[in-house]
Design a protein around this motif. Structure first.
Motif, PDB file in Angstrom:
ATOM      1  N   GLU A 153       0.821  -1.314  -0.034  1.00  0.00           N
ATOM      2  CA  GLU A 153       0.092  -0.013  -0.018  1.00  0.00           C
ATOM      3  C   GLU A 153       0.947   1.214  -0.162  1.00  0.00           C
ATOM      4  O   GLU A 153       1.949   1.175   0.482  1.00  0.00           O
ATOM      5  CB  GLU A 153      -0.971  -0.058   1.170  1.00  0.00           C
ATOM      6  CG  GLU A 153      -1.973   0.901   1.054  1.00  0.00           C
ATOM      7  CD  GLU A 153      -2.715   1.142   2.566  1.00  0.00           C
ATOM      8  OE1 GLU A 153      -3.548   2.068   2.690  1.00  0.00           O
ATOM      9  OE2 GLU A 153      -2.464   0.140   3.441  1.00  0.00           O
ATOM     10  N   LYS A 154       0.357   2.236  -0.874  1.00  0.00           N
ATOM     11  CA  LYS A 154       1.209   3.299  -0.898  1.00  0.00           C
ATOM     12  C   LYS A 154       1.554   4.118   0.656  1.00  0.00           C
ATOM     13  O   LYS A 154       0.724   3.965   1.319  1.00  0.00           O
ATOM     14  CB  LYS A 154       0.628   4.518  -1.839  1.00  0.00           C
ATOM     15  CG  LYS A 154       0.938   4.308  -3.237  1.00  0.00           C
ATOM     16  CD  LYS A 154       0.664   5.443  -4.296  1.00  0.00           C
ATOM     17  CE  LYS A 154       1.135   4.970  -5.514  1.00  0.00           C
ATOM     18  NZ  LYS A 154       1.302   5.917  -6.486  1.00  0.00           N
ATOM     19  N   SER A 180       5.218  14.819  -7.159  1.00  0.00           N
ATOM     20  CA  SER A 180       3.680  14.780  -7.363  1.00  0.00           C
ATOM     21  C   SER A 180       3.178  15.822  -8.253  1.00  0.00           C
ATOM     22  O   SER A 180       2.019  15.854  -8.687  1.00  0.00           O
ATOM     23  CB  SER A 180       3.102  15.333  -5.848  1.00  0.00           C
ATOM     24  OG  SER A 180       3.611  14.388  -4.847  1.00  0.00           O
ATOM     25  N   GLU A 194       6.013   8.800  -9.852  1.00  0.00           N
ATOM     26  CA  GLU A 194       6.222   7.686  -8.755  1.00  0.00           C
ATOM     27  C   GLU A 194       7.290   8.215  -8.023  1.00  0.00           C
ATOM     28  O   GLU A 194       8.378   8.865  -8.531  1.00  0.00           O
ATOM     29  CB  GLU A 194       6.438   6.142  -9.156  1.00  0.00           C
ATOM     30  CG  GLU A 194       5.302   5.700  -9.756  1.00  0.00           C
ATOM     31  CD  GLU A 194       4.191   5.168  -8.991  1.00  0.00           C
ATOM     32  OE1 GLU A 194       3.930   5.882  -8.026  1.00  0.00           O
ATOM     33  OE2 GLU A 194       3.556   4.454  -9.399  1.00  0.00           O
ATOM     34  N   GLY A 196       2.270  11.442   4.081  1.00  0.00           N
ATOM     35  CA  GLY A 196       2.193  11.763   2.930  1.00  0.00           C
ATOM     36  C   GLY A 196       2.194  13.517   2.535  1.00  0.00           C
ATOM     37  O   GLY A 196       2.158  14.059   1.482  1.00  0.00           O
ATOM     38  N   ASN A 243       0.229  13.533  -0.568  1.00  0.00           N
ATOM     39  CA  ASN A 243       0.378  12.594  -1.647  1.00  0.00           C
ATOM     40  C   ASN A 243       1.542  11.550  -1.164  1.00  0.00           C
ATOM     41  O   ASN A 243       2.639  11.799  -0.853  1.00  0.00           O
ATOM     42  CB  ASN A 243       0.584  13.103  -3.020  1.00  0.00           C
ATOM     43  CG  ASN A 243       0.856  12.133  -4.158  1.00  0.00           C
ATOM     44  OD1 ASN A 243       0.146  10.977  -4.105  1.00  0.00           O
ATOM     45  ND2 ASN A 243       1.878  12.259  -5.201  1.00  0.00           N
ATOM     46  N   ASN A 244       1.172  10.128  -1.259  1.00  0.00           N
ATOM     47  CA  ASN A 244       2.000   9.280  -0.519  1.00  0.00           C
ATOM     48  C   ASN A 244       3.150   8.863  -1.333  1.00  0.00           C
ATOM     49  O   ASN A 244       2.609   8.475  -2.453  1.00  0.00           O
ATOM     50  CB  ASN A 244       1.194   8.249   0.236  1.00  0.00           C
ATOM     51  CG  ASN A 244       1.265   8.147   1.587  1.00  0.00           C
ATOM     52  OD1 ASN A 244       1.818   8.468   2.320  1.00  0.00           O
ATOM     53  ND2 ASN A 244      -0.471   8.051   1.890  1.00  0.00           N
ATOM     54  N   LEU A 288       5.562   5.680  -2.926  1.00  0.00           N
ATOM     55  CA  LEU A 288       5.292   4.291  -3.331  1.00  0.00           C
ATOM     56  C   LEU A 288       5.510   3.533  -1.916  1.00  0.00           C
ATOM     57  O   LEU A 288       4.626   2.738  -1.576  1.00  0.00           O
ATOM     58  CB  LEU A 288       6.459   3.774  -4.045  1.00  0.00           C
ATOM     59  CG  LEU A 288       6.066   3.814  -5.698  1.00  0.00           C
ATOM     60  CD1 LEU A 288       7.419   3.570  -6.302  1.00  0.00           C
ATOM     61  CD2 LEU A 288       4.973   3.129  -6.065  1.00  0.00           C
ATOM     62  N   PHE A 289       6.554   3.782  -1.141  1.00  0.00           N
ATOM     63  CA  PHE A 289       6.652   3.489   0.059  1.00  0.00           C
ATOM     64  C   PHE A 289       7.947   3.877   0.858  1.00  0.00           C
ATOM     65  O   PHE A 289       8.443   5.047  -0.044  1.00  0.00           O
ATOM     66  CB  PHE A 289       6.959   1.758   0.274  1.00  0.00           C
ATOM     67  CG  PHE A 289       8.180   1.173  -0.363  1.00  0.00           C
ATOM     68  CD1 PHE A 289       9.352   1.257   0.200  1.00  0.00           C
ATOM     69  CD2 PHE A 289       7.952   0.806  -1.898  1.00  0.00           C
ATOM     70  CE1 PHE A 289      10.384   0.532  -0.546  1.00  0.00           C
ATOM     71  CE2 PHE A 289       9.085   0.298  -2.542  1.00  0.00           C
ATOM     72  CZ  PHE A 289      10.359  -0.032  -1.770  1.00  0.00           C
TER      73      PHE A 289
END
Lengths: 353, 353
Positions: free
Chosen positions: B4-5, B108, B115, B133, B150-151, B153-154
């Protein structure tokens, strides 16, 4: 109020929704963002249409695509700070696509996002920029290089704003409506071709149909992985031409629609060469666009420079320029690689048609 | 890959996930964003830890909070354009909170979002900037005024990066861990107070617990309508102090944690006055923070100027400065209005403690 973000509301319905929102949410401050031109022409009509009295401040940006940049954002962000805009403030973007694009970006990033509303005042902004939540600014000559996808509270389309619009601006918006026809269906393309601008009802219906088509496409693919790319038909070269003319002092500035009209003729010629798009329809399309816009001249060196702009296209992958092409009206292919020689031939076709 | 992001992965687990991602998604280009300092100290360790060979380009920003601005974004956006970054490119933000904040914003907004991955290299960035984020840049002296949520990817937390960190940077990060204790529970506050930095395992557990707490709070309230505001405990005045010292040539620059430590003492005094926060705990907290950071002097005119910065706080509504205060450790109130006279008294308390 339970209107889904990004919904397009027209005329009275839109004004009523705005009044309700203002009465219910009571924004701490209301800002209208406009360019100098739309402020003069459209702010009086805005005040007239709104039935409740509100206090607002107008923030303006100079008129013209060349001010759609980060410098203008900085000016407005600083003014918002000075005027103590907070997270409960509202920005109303009143203007053409330049204003709804930059205003959406300014609002989406100020204090990590405050509410905004778009009131497109040009035909182009009504049928194109109004749907899909794309916003942003140009980076140097590269169109819309910086931005986010974020929907406004809603979009208010008021037909009366079109009365402030010069003829060439109407034509510029019409190009996007015609493009929706080309990627969507022969029926809609034919309807759009014969659209009578003098007839208000016909124009309103056309706008509504065009918004509906764009919405359908965006909803299927909000993040532009596939179908949404079709909305870029004619834009790969169109944007490059627009950027090249904007940057080149010797060239006149083209309206967005003018550049896209040329881009569509070129893309349709390329579609004919690469995917066998029918020759008779290519001629029909080229004829239609050329009869409304003056022909521009492109010398060999112009074309070479325009090709350089293609590397900035946002659809590109791994250094490859990817086109949307058509097998026929309403039948598209995305991610097509096109040899430069075919692009040069397309400019020949445009020149000699 | 179905992570999950925004998920935080640590050490080996993180490097494995990164390798998998690179092999599976094959980004068209990989960029590492670092400041000049972290590039020197951390890029070699990054290369060392990654088991697969990859090609990447390093883009750098000068070191220091004063470069966390739109100008630096413009420089990087332009470099990304020049180097033909496309929507399949990846940005790896390698550095402290300054880099993960600005890098997250750059990614972003470039071509409306590409990404990105965060690899925080400071304790502060690991326990604070890594979760939630939030990204962005300062606008003039106003902290984080422009940004989005905005998150990545990890987030990859590698303990070995902490070995590159000077002691005062560890202390600066510790302040945020202590703050998590104050807003969350007496138990965690006590654990954090007695944290032994020399013991790697204890530090790692502390970091992990701190991330867990922040995550729990952010998940309950991602858009900061209520609970998430508690993470701003001590930050209302802390940010204003940090901004004032940054702007004022005669003042030394404070580390974020140093400014927040002062902000926490002030907020806790205000909590005592306004909400009866227990006196003995106020003294314990003030004592703890003062024993680790040199006391700064604030003259009447400094305080007046710091108060002016409060109007930019993002929690403000309708022109009111809103504080997060505590009734007790772990028991918060958001949206508290505080008279200026109490703020002046808080600075007196800090001075005379």
């Amino acid at each position: 109020m339970d209107i889904e973000k990004g919904t397009v509301l027209k005329n009275e319905e839109g004004w009523l929704a705005l009044e309700k929102f203002l009465l219910k949410k009571k924004p701490s401050k209301i800002f209208i963002l406009a360019d100098e031109n739309t402020n003069m022409l459209c702010t009086p009509l805005f005040k007239n249409k709104l039935k409740i009295k509100i206090q607002f401040e107008v923030l303006t940006i100079p008129t013209g695509e060349k001010y759609k940049n980060i410098d203008s954002c900085l000016t407005i962000w600083e003014k918002l700070s000075e005027k103590n805009a907070d997270r409960n403030s509202l920005i109303i973007n009143l203007g053409g696509g330049m204003i709804t694009d930059i205003g959406g970006f300014i609002a989406s990033t100020f204090k990590r996002g405050i509410e905004f509303l778009n009131i497109p005042t040009s035909l182009l902004a009504m049928v194109d920029a109004s749907v899909g939540g794309k916003n942003g600014v140009d980076l140097g000559p590269v169109k819309n290089q910086i931005g986010v996808i974020n929907n406004p509270l809603f979009v208010l389309v008021e037909m009366d704003f079109l009365k402030t619009l010069p003829k060439e601006q109407l034509l510029s918006g019409w190009v996007e409506m015609l493009k929706h026809g080309l990627i969507y269906s022969e029926k809609y393309w034919n309807e759009m071709q014969s659209l009578n601008f003098e007839n208000n009802e016909a124009l309103e219906n056309g706008i509504w149909e065009s918004i509906r088509i764009k919405k359908e496409i965006v909803q299927k693919d909000p993040f532009e992985k596939n179908e949404r790319k079709t909305l870029n038909y004619g834009h790969t070269l169109g944007h490059a031409i627009e950027a090249y003319f904007l940057e080149n002092a010797e060239k006149s500035t083209l309206l967005h629609g003018e550049a896209i009209a040329i881009g569509i003729i070129l893309a349709t010629y390329i579609s004919h060469k690469e995917l066998n798009f029918p020759k008779d329809k290519l001629n029909e399309i080229a004829h239609h666009f050329q009869s409304y816009f003056p022909k521009q001249s492109f010398f060999e060196e112009d074309i070479a420079k325009i090709l350089k702009f293609l590397i900035f296209d946002k659809k590109n992958q791994n250094g490859k320029v990817l086109f949307v092409l058509l097998k026929d009206i309403g039948n598209y292919r995305t991610d097509c690689v096109v040899p430069n020689s075919t692009i040069f031939k397309a400019f020949d076709f445009y020149k000699n048609f």
